[in-house]
Scaffold this motif. Structure first.
Motif, mmCIF file in Angstrom:
data_model
loop_
_atom_site.group_PDB
_atom_site.id
_atom_site.type_symbol
_atom_site.label_atom_id
_atom_site.label_comp_id
_atom_site.label_asym_id
_atom_site.label_seq_id
_atom_site.Cartn_x
_atom_site.Cartn_y
_atom_site.Cartn_z
ATOM 1 N N ALA A 106 0.863 -1.104 0.094
ATOM 2 C CA ALA A 106 -0.005 -0.004 0.002
ATOM 3 C C ALA A 106 0.932 1.248 -0.059
ATOM 4 C CB ALA A 106 -0.907 -0.001 1.004
ATOM 5 N N PHE A 107 1.830 1.087 0.903
ATOM 6 C CA PHE A 107 2.869 2.414 0.845
ATOM 7 C C PHE A 107 3.533 2.438 -0.330
ATOM 8 C CE2 PHE A 107 2.340 1.490 5.554
ATOM 9 C CZ PHE A 107 1.731 2.726 5.826
ATOM 10 N N VAL A 108 4.185 1.646 -0.954
ATOM 11 C CA VAL A 108 4.990 1.324 -2.091
ATOM 12 C C VAL A 108 4.167 1.789 -3.187
ATOM 13 C CG1 VAL A 108 6.243 -0.003 -3.749
ATOM 14 C CG2 VAL A 108 6.698 -0.057 -1.256
ATOM 15 N N GLY A 109 3.006 1.280 -3.666
ATOM 16 C CA GLY A 109 1.970 1.484 -4.500
ATOM 17 C C GLY A 109 1.551 2.902 -4.597
ATOM 18 N N SER A 110 1.256 3.561 -3.373
ATOM 19 C CA SER A 110 0.697 4.828 -3.284
ATOM 20 C C SER A 110 1.978 5.945 -3.802
ATOM 21 C CB SER A 110 0.411 5.088 -1.875
ATOM 22 O OG SER A 110 0.025 6.409 -1.587
ATOM 23 N N PHE A 111 3.330 5.458 -3.259
ATOM 24 C CA PHE A 111 4.359 6.440 -3.711
ATOM 25 C C PHE A 111 4.680 6.403 -5.200
ATOM 26 C CE2 PHE A 111 9.040 6.447 -4.624
ATOM 27 C CZ PHE A 111 9.236 7.767 -4.074
ATOM 28 N N LEU A 112 4.616 5.227 -5.957
ATOM 29 C CA LEU A 112 5.017 4.879 -7.210
ATOM 30 C C LEU A 112 3.914 5.421 -8.093
ATOM 31 C CD1 LEU A 112 6.228 1.197 -7.428
ATOM 32 C CD2 LEU A 112 7.465 3.227 -7.792
ATOM 33 N N LEU A 113 2.746 5.334 -7.623
ATOM 34 C CA LEU A 113 1.819 5.937 -8.503
ATOM 35 C C LEU A 113 1.525 7.602 -8.583
ATOM 36 C CD1 LEU A 113 -1.364 3.390 -8.159
ATOM 37 C CD2 LEU A 113 0.273 3.445 -9.847
ATOM 38 N N SER A 114 1.874 8.162 -7.167
ATOM 39 C CA SER A 114 2.069 9.469 -7.225
ATOM 40 C C SER A 114 3.081 9.977 -7.682
ATOM 41 C CB SER A 114 2.191 9.647 -5.745
ATOM 42 O OG SER A 114 2.283 11.109 -5.401
ATOM 43 N N GLY A 136 2.581 9.941 -11.508
ATOM 44 C CA GLY A 136 1.574 10.812 -11.784
ATOM 45 C C GLY A 136 0.422 10.228 -12.356
ATOM 46 N N ILE A 137 0.385 8.891 -11.908
ATOM 47 C CA ILE A 137 -0.774 8.103 -12.313
ATOM 48 C C ILE A 137 -2.013 8.283 -11.474
ATOM 49 C CG2 ILE A 137 -1.452 5.612 -12.782
ATOM 50 C CD1 ILE A 137 1.506 5.063 -13.515
ATOM 51 N N ASN A 138 -3.034 8.517 -12.290
ATOM 52 C CA ASN A 138 -4.401 7.969 -11.497
ATOM 53 C C ASN A 138 -5.277 7.129 -11.917
ATOM 54 O OD1 ASN A 138 -6.856 8.868 -10.159
ATOM 55 N ND2 ASN A 138 -7.260 10.655 -11.095
ATOM 56 N N LEU A 139 -5.583 6.171 -11.196
ATOM 57 C CA LEU A 139 -6.367 4.836 -11.784
ATOM 58 C C LEU A 139 -7.770 5.333 -12.096
ATOM 59 C CD1 LEU A 139 -5.130 2.596 -8.886
ATOM 60 C CD2 LEU A 139 -4.283 2.836 -11.120
ATOM 61 N N GLY A 140 -8.194 6.399 -11.695
ATOM 62 C CA GLY A 140 -9.622 6.773 -12.169
ATOM 63 C C GLY A 140 -10.745 6.001 -11.838
ATOM 64 N N ILE A 141 -10.527 5.210 -10.474
ATOM 65 C CA ILE A 141 -11.503 4.441 -9.846
ATOM 66 C C ILE A 141 -12.316 5.174 -9.101
ATOM 67 C CG2 ILE A 141 -11.829 2.127 -8.536
ATOM 68 C CD1 ILE A 141 -9.238 1.199 -9.619
ATOM 69 N N GLY A 142 -13.575 5.234 -9.048
ATOM 70 C CA GLY A 142 -14.583 5.833 -8.267
ATOM 71 C C GLY A 142 -14.692 5.557 -6.845
ATOM 72 N N ASN A 143 -14.797 4.324 -6.675
ATOM 73 C CA ASN A 143 -14.666 3.933 -5.370
ATOM 74 C C ASN A 143 -13.326 3.849 -4.447
ATOM 75 O OD1 ASN A 143 -14.933 1.945 -3.068
ATOM 76 N ND2 ASN A 143 -16.725 0.665 -4.003
ATOM 77 N N PRO A 144 -13.368 4.631 -3.561
ATOM 78 C CA PRO A 144 -12.167 4.506 -2.666
ATOM 79 C C PRO A 144 -11.634 3.437 -2.269
ATOM 80 C CG PRO A 144 -13.601 6.143 -1.905
ATOM 81 C CD PRO A 144 -14.559 5.443 -2.925
ATOM 82 N N LEU A 145 -12.420 2.541 -1.962
ATOM 83 C CA LEU A 145 -11.840 1.258 -1.133
ATOM 84 C C LEU A 145 -11.378 0.229 -2.306
ATOM 85 C CD1 LEU A 145 -11.743 -0.739 1.264
ATOM 86 C CD2 LEU A 145 -13.997 -1.511 0.522
ATOM 87 N N ILE A 146 -11.943 0.321 -3.216
ATOM 88 C CA ILE A 146 -11.354 -0.673 -4.674
ATOM 89 C C ILE A 146 -10.112 -0.024 -5.174
ATOM 90 C CG2 ILE A 146 -12.011 -1.183 -7.055
ATOM 91 C CD1 ILE A 146 -13.363 -2.730 -4.893
#
Length: 84
Positions: free
Chosen positions: A42-50, A53-63
């Motif tokens: 979760a930490f690594v994925g959040s850091f990498l995507l941020s 500059g990648i936004n997954l565009g998933i509307g549901n925050p849990l998913i």
């Protein structure tokens, strides 16, 4: 149940699901390993995507959190296998 305890339980559940999904892709098993891999992921994925500059565009925050943690967990397992 206090909000802090609920947040911790949700984080553990997200970590377990993300670790399990990562194990489908990368192999491995065990509930404790799922949780640890998912929480670190979760930490690594959040850091990498941020950072990328990648936004997954998933509307549901849990998913979105589960997908982000799964991506991070896959990266963590991949890097761990390169090192070991």
């Amino acid at each position: 149940m206090t909000m802090d305890l609920r947040a911790i339980l949700v984080a553990i559940a997200i970590g377990a699901v993300a670790g399990w999904l990562a194990s489908i892709v990368m192999g491995g098993g065990g509930l404790i390993r799922y949780i640890i891999t998912g929480l670190i992921g979760a930490f690594v994925g959040s850091f990498l995507l941020s950072a990328l500059g990648i936004n997954l565009g998933i509307g549901n925050p849990l998913i979105s959190q589960i997908v982000t943690a799964t991506i991070g967990a896959i990266v963590v397992v991949f890097l761990a296998r390169l090192i070991a």
